[in-house]
Design a protein around this motif. Structure first.
Motif, PDB file in Angstrom:
ATOM      1  N   ALA A  13       0.837  -1.212   0.000  1.00 17.37           N
ATOM      2  CA  ALA A  13       0.000   0.000   0.000  1.00 17.37           C
ATOM      3  C   ALA A  13       0.869   1.257   0.000  1.00 17.37           C
ATOM      4  CB  ALA A  13      -0.924   0.002   1.222  1.00 17.37           C
ATOM      5  N   VAL A  14       1.978   1.207   0.747  1.00 16.31           N
ATOM      6  CA  VAL A  14       2.857   2.377   0.848  1.00 16.31           C
ATOM      7  C   VAL A  14       3.702   2.518  -0.422  1.00 16.31           C
ATOM      8  CG1 VAL A  14       4.877   3.267   2.098  1.00 16.31           C
ATOM      9  CG2 VAL A  14       2.904   2.412   3.370  1.00 16.31           C
ATOM     10  N   SER A  15       4.298   1.400  -0.874  1.00 12.85           N
ATOM     11  CA  SER A  15       5.241   1.506  -1.999  1.00 12.85           C
ATOM     12  C   SER A  15       4.536   1.882  -3.302  1.00 12.85           C
ATOM     13  CB  SER A  15       6.047   0.210  -2.156  1.00 12.85           C
ATOM     14  OG  SER A  15       5.173  -0.862  -2.399  1.00 12.85           O
ATOM     15  N   THR A  16       3.268   1.475  -3.449  1.00 15.56           N
ATOM     16  CA  THR A  16       2.566   1.867  -4.688  1.00 15.56           C
ATOM     17  C   THR A  16       2.147   3.334  -4.652  1.00 15.56           C
ATOM     18  OG1 THR A  16       0.520   1.024  -3.739  1.00 15.56           O
ATOM     19  CG2 THR A  16       1.638  -0.412  -5.315  1.00 15.56           C
ATOM     20  N   ARG A  17       2.283   3.969  -3.492  1.00 19.15           N
ATOM     21  CA  ARG A  17       1.873   5.385  -3.381  1.00 19.15           C
ATOM     22  C   ARG A  17       3.066   6.330  -3.232  1.00 19.15           C
ATOM     23  NH1 ARG A  17      -2.120   2.298  -1.558  1.00 19.15           N
ATOM     24  NH2 ARG A  17      -4.256   2.933  -2.027  1.00 19.15           N
ATOM     25  N   VAL A  18       4.302   5.816  -3.220  1.00 17.15           N
ATOM     26  CA  VAL A  18       5.440   6.720  -2.978  1.00 17.15           C
ATOM     27  C   VAL A  18       5.560   7.802  -4.048  1.00 17.15           C
ATOM     28  CG1 VAL A  18       7.002   5.370  -1.508  1.00 17.15           C
ATOM     29  CG2 VAL A  18       7.067   5.073  -3.985  1.00 17.15           C
ATOM     30  N   ALA A  19       5.068   7.486  -5.230  1.00 18.70           N
ATOM     31  CA  ALA A  19       5.192   8.478  -6.311  1.00 18.70           C
ATOM     32  C   ALA A  19       4.161   9.595  -6.175  1.00 18.70           C
ATOM     33  CB  ALA A  19       5.038   7.781  -7.653  1.00 18.70           C
ATOM     34  N   ALA A  28       2.117 -29.520  18.660  1.00 18.78           N
ATOM     35  CA  ALA A  28       2.560 -28.132  18.475  1.00 18.78           C
ATOM     36  C   ALA A  28       3.288 -27.986  17.142  1.00 18.78           C
ATOM     37  CB  ALA A  28       3.465 -27.726  19.619  1.00 18.78           C
ATOM     38  N   PRO A  29       2.858 -27.034  16.271  1.00 19.20           N
ATOM     39  CA  PRO A  29       3.521 -26.905  14.967  1.00 19.20           C
ATOM     40  C   PRO A  29       4.888 -26.231  15.085  1.00 19.20           C
ATOM     41  CG  PRO A  29       1.824 -25.229  15.211  1.00 19.20           C
ATOM     42  CD  PRO A  29       1.765 -26.070  16.434  1.00 19.20           C
ATOM     43  N   GLN A  30       5.786 -26.549  14.194  1.00 20.43           N
ATOM     44  CA  GLN A  30       7.079 -25.851  14.121  1.00 20.43           C
ATOM     45  C   GLN A  30       6.876 -24.671  13.183  1.00 20.43           C
ATOM     46  OE1 GLN A  30      10.011 -26.823  15.752  1.00 20.43           O
ATOM     47  NE2 GLN A  30       8.560 -28.184  16.787  1.00 20.43           N
ATOM     48  N   VAL A  31       6.864 -23.471  13.716  1.00 21.04           N
ATOM     49  CA  VAL A  31       6.645 -22.287  12.876  1.00 21.04           C
ATOM     50  C   VAL A  31       7.998 -21.696  12.499  1.00 21.04           C
ATOM     51  CG1 VAL A  31       5.591 -19.993  12.768  1.00 21.04           C
ATOM     52  CG2 VAL A  31       4.426 -21.841  13.970  1.00 21.04           C
ATOM     53  N   VAL A  32       8.277 -21.680  11.202  1.00 18.28           N
ATOM     54  CA  VAL A  32       9.550 -21.107  10.731  1.00 18.28           C
ATOM     55  C   VAL A  32       9.273 -19.673  10.267  1.00 18.28           C
ATOM     56  CG1 VAL A  32      11.444 -21.338   9.072  1.00 18.28           C
ATOM     57  CG2 VAL A  32      10.330 -23.382  10.021  1.00 18.28           C
ATOM     58  N   LEU A  33      10.062 -18.734  10.781  1.00 20.10           N
ATOM     59  CA  LEU A  33       9.826 -17.324  10.456  1.00 20.10           C
ATOM     60  C   LEU A  33      10.818 -16.813   9.420  1.00 20.10           C
ATOM     61  CD1 LEU A  33       9.237 -15.918  14.071  1.00 20.10           C
ATOM     62  CD2 LEU A  33       7.518 -16.671  12.419  1.00 20.10           C
ATOM     63  N   GLU A  34      10.402 -15.774   8.702  1.00 21.54           N
ATOM     64  CA  GLU A  34      11.303 -15.084   7.781  1.00 21.54           C
ATOM     65  C   GLU A  34      11.070 -13.578   7.938  1.00 21.54           C
ATOM     66  OE1 GLU A  34      10.271 -16.151   3.758  1.00 21.54           O
ATOM     67  OE2 GLU A  34       8.363 -15.072   3.854  1.00 21.54           O
ATOM     68  N   PRO A  35      12.040 -12.728   7.580  1.00 18.85           N
ATOM     69  CA  PRO A  35      11.860 -11.290   7.774  1.00 18.85           C
ATOM     70  C   PRO A  35      10.794 -10.710   6.845  1.00 18.85           C
ATOM     71  CG  PRO A  35      14.135 -11.820   7.143  1.00 18.85           C
ATOM     72  CD  PRO A  35      13.349 -13.076   7.017  1.00 18.85           C
ATOM     73  N   THR A  36      10.132  -9.671   7.315  1.00 19.03           N
ATOM     74  CA  THR A  36       9.182  -8.926   6.480  1.00 19.03           C
ATOM     75  C   THR A  36       9.943  -7.780   5.808  1.00 19.03           C
ATOM     76  OG1 THR A  36       8.734  -7.504   8.365  1.00 19.03           O
ATOM     77  CG2 THR A  36       7.213  -9.348   8.022  1.00 19.03           C
ATOM     78  N   PRO A  37       9.381  -7.166   4.779  1.00 19.83           N
ATOM     79  CA  PRO A  37      10.058  -5.976   4.232  1.00 19.83           C
ATOM     80  C   PRO A  37      10.061  -4.859   5.270  1.00 19.83           C
ATOM     81  CG  PRO A  37       7.967  -6.418   3.073  1.00 19.83           C
ATOM     82  CD  PRO A  37       8.141  -7.510   4.074  1.00 19.83           C
ATOM     83  N   ASP A  38      11.177  -4.125   5.340  1.00 16.95           N
ATOM     84  CA  ASP A  38      11.241  -2.989   6.266  1.00 16.95           C
ATOM     85  C   ASP A  38      10.738  -1.752   5.520  1.00 16.95           C
ATOM     86  OD1 ASP A  38      12.032  -0.753   7.837  1.00 16.95           O
ATOM     87  OD2 ASP A  38      13.405  -2.080   8.926  1.00 16.95           O
ATOM     88  N   ILE A  39       9.535  -1.334   5.852  1.00 15.23           N
ATOM     89  CA  ILE A  39       8.865  -0.249   5.104  1.00 15.23           C
ATOM     90  C   ILE A  39       9.581   1.076   5.320  1.00 15.23           C
ATOM     91  CG2 ILE A  39       6.644   0.889   4.668  1.00 15.23           C
ATOM     92  CD1 ILE A  39       5.328  -1.582   6.073  1.00 15.23           C
ATOM     93  N   LEU A  40       9.943   1.342   6.564  1.00 17.67           N
ATOM     94  CA  LEU A  40      10.615   2.616   6.866  1.00 17.67           C
ATOM     95  C   LEU A  40      11.964   2.701   6.144  1.00 17.67           C
ATOM     96  CD1 LEU A  40      10.688   5.287   8.445  1.00 17.67           C
ATOM     97  CD2 LEU A  40      11.633   4.032  10.393  1.00 17.67           C
ATOM     98  N   ALA A  41      12.720   1.590   6.177  1.00 19.68           N
ATOM     99  CA  ALA A  41      14.022   1.596   5.497  1.00 19.68           C
ATOM    100  C   ALA A  41      13.837   1.792   3.994  1.00 19.68           C
ATOM    101  CB  ALA A  41      14.752   0.287   5.776  1.00 19.68           C
ATOM    102  N   TYR A  42      12.789   1.162   3.444  1.00 17.80           N
ATOM    103  CA  TYR A  42      12.498   1.346   2.013  1.00 17.80           C
ATOM    104  C   TYR A  42      12.193   2.824   1.726  1.00 17.80           C
ATOM    105  CZ  TYR A  42       9.669   1.655  -2.182  1.00 17.80           C
ATOM    106  OH  TYR A  42       9.151   2.066  -3.376  1.00 17.80           O
ATOM    107  N   LEU A  43      11.318   3.421   2.573  1.00 17.98           N
ATOM    108  CA  LEU A  43      10.954   4.831   2.370  1.00 17.98           C
ATOM    109  C   LEU A  43      12.184   5.726   2.469  1.00 17.98           C
ATOM    110  CD1 LEU A  43       7.638   4.907   4.432  1.00 17.98           C
ATOM    111  CD2 LEU A  43       7.842   5.399   1.989  1.00 17.98           C
ATOM    112  N   GLY A  44      13.095   5.387   3.401  1.00 20.83           N
ATOM    113  CA  GLY A  44      14.330   6.162   3.554  1.00 20.83           C
ATOM    114  C   GLY A  44      15.200   6.074   2.311  1.00 20.83           C
ATOM    115  N   SER A  45      15.172   4.905   1.653  1.00 13.82           N
ATOM    116  CA  SER A  45      16.041   4.704   0.481  1.00 13.82           C
ATOM    117  C   SER A  45      15.513   5.417  -0.771  1.00 13.82           C
ATOM    118  CB  SER A  45      16.212   3.206   0.203  1.00 13.82           C
ATOM    119  OG  SER A  45      14.995   2.679  -0.287  1.00 13.82           O
ATOM    120  N   VAL A  46      14.213   5.742  -0.779  1.00 17.24           N
ATOM    121  CA  VAL A  46      13.656   6.409  -1.975  1.00 17.24           C
ATOM    122  C   VAL A  46      13.169   7.828  -1.658  1.00 17.24           C
ATOM    123  CG1 VAL A  46      12.945   4.234  -3.081  1.00 17.24           C
ATOM    124  CG2 VAL A  46      11.333   5.424  -1.580  1.00 17.24           C
TER     125      VAL A  46
END
Ligand code: PMT
Length: 408
Positions: free
Chosen positions: A262-268, A299-317
């Motif tokens: 939602a954020v990245s499609t509106r940066v422009a 009990a399930p084994q839940v494997v996690l992965e990182p989410t996109p960092d929105i603030l860092a993305y906004l800082g880069s553009v």
């Protein structure tokens, strides 16, 4: 009463129309007086069929007025209107709205409305059929065009056992609208485009369960609301129920990925200010089960992965003329962690809060924040989240103009 109450010392005329909801304006008046306003009640003849002038005289800041021809004050219609900082009409009936829209001035309230230059708030209440009648619709449009703030009725039980749209708006809604009128620095963000994120993201484990956090969205919503009241055109990307506030375009999302999209499609879109108040999950499930995981499977084994960092993305553009505000929810060292996030994510400001404090951070109505920027630190005292948002936005807007990020 907090010293920072925007109602402090404001003169408010409370006009009461002849509808069954008139009894609710007693509570509205009491709340305005408690918040520090000087309230002059003006009752129409029809309102006296529903409520008594004595009640308003006893609870208001001065006695209730009902007549154009007052013994003490020969011209109450102009003196009331001239001195007022705001006029609220609650309830505003179809008849009162029509007379105001037509410019009639045949009693003290309508005359005061015509004589004033103060902002006017109309709180409509009537039966659904009346509210939807073309004449009322036209009159409301006329008043809005003239700059009158119209608070529309809510859906609920009406007099006579009917249900539908027509109920007087809640006292909270009315107070919020009037507070907006009294806000110091109205117009501070006029013409600015502001993006705010609010609430905690939810990361699915299966169709039933998710990983979430304790964010209620109150702090983010306070920023969106304050920015809108400062005149900005606001886009609010949120995971919680949005506020009922004019000037805010809402995009509802659930997960960190959806918020990123939602954020990245509106940066422009050319935002002048971005406020990342949302509590975005740092991790999500690598594999989301399409069906409910059965307890019987263990009990399930839940494997996690990182989410996109929105603030860092906004800082880069980040474009040159944009101010980027990040947050830091900390449980330990506040300032150094906020400064690390400021640098790593290329934000202009980081609003740091200690979420272990009982009166700050997640879910409560108050917050205690430290603003970290450049080589400086500014600590704000404990305050209502709405006032925190107002103070931070006022400071940031001033900083942006002084530092040439925004034209003066
Ligand atoms: O919502 P309330 O109940 O009113 O509570 C307010 C609050 C405590 C949620 C708010 O004041 C706050 O601190 N929000 C930020 C919470 C957070 O995620 O902090 P963080 O330190 O983990 O993240 C730092 C910054 O990076 C934040 O601006 C966050 O929005 C952003 N972030 C984090 C992870 C991620 N994947 N993407 C991000 O953009």
């Amino acid at each position: 009463m907090p010293n920072s109450s925007p109602f402090l010392g404001k003169r408010v005329v409370l006009g009461v129309g002849g509808g069954i909801a008139a009894y609710k304006s007693v509570e509205l008046m009491r709340r305005l007086v408690d918040a520090g306003a000087f309230v002059s009640p003006v009752l129409t003849a029809a309102s006296l069929k529903f409520v008594g002038a004595t009640t308003f005289s006893a609870l208001g800041s001065e006695r209730a007025r009902i007549s154009l021809f007052d013994d003490d004050d020969p011209i109450p219609h102009t003196s009331l209107g001239k001195q007022a900082d705001a006029i609220i009409v609650a309830p505003a009936t179809a008849d009162l709205i029509a007379r105001y829209a037509a410019g009639l001035a045949d009693d003290l309230l309508t005359t005061t409305l015509i004589a004033t230059r103060a902002p006017v708030v109309i709180v409509a209440a009537m039966h659904t059929e009346m509210w939807q009648h073309p004449s009322v619709v036209d009159n409301i449009a006329t008043l809005r065009r003239r700059g009158v703030v119209v608070i529309e009725p809510e859906v609920g039980r009406l007099a006579g056992g009917d249900t539908g749209v027509g109920r007087l708006a809640s006292t909270e809604r009315v107070l919020a609208a009037v507070e907006g009128l009294f806000l110091e620095g109205r117009g501070l963000l006029l013409g600015k485009k502001v993006l705010v994120t609010a609430g905690g993201t939810r990361e699915s484990i299966d169709p039933v369960r998710y990983i979430g956090n304790r964010s209620s969205g109150k702090q983010g919503i306070a920023f969106a609301t304050a920015a809108a009241r400062f005149g900005a055109d606001v886009t609010l990307v949120c995971t919680i129920a949005p506020p009922d506030e004019p000037g805010i375009d809402v995009v509802e999302v659930e997960s960190a990925q959806q918020m990123f999209d939602a954020v990245s499609t509106r940066v422009a879109d050319g935002f002048d200010l971005v406020v990342m108040a949302a509590a975005v999950a740092d991790f999500r499930c690598k594999d989301v089960s399409p069906i409910k995981i059965k307890k019987s499977q263990g009990a399930p084994q839940v494997v996690l992965e990182p989410t996109p960092d929105i603030l860092a993305y906004l800082g880069s553009v980040k474009p040159k003329n944009q101010i980027l505000i990040g947050f830091a929810a900390e449980t330990g060292e506040l300032e150094s962690e906020a400064r690390r996030k400021l640098k790593e994510k290329k934000a202009d400001f980081v609003v740091a809060n200690n979420v272990l404090e009982h009166d700050a951070g997640f879910a409560v109505d108050t917050n205690r924040v430290t603003l970290v920027y450049d080589d400086s630190v500014l600590a704000f005292e404990l305050d209502d989240k709405r006032h925190i948002a107002i103070k931070v936005l006022s400071f940031v807007a001033e900083w942006a103009r002084i530092n040439g990020v925004w034209p003066k």
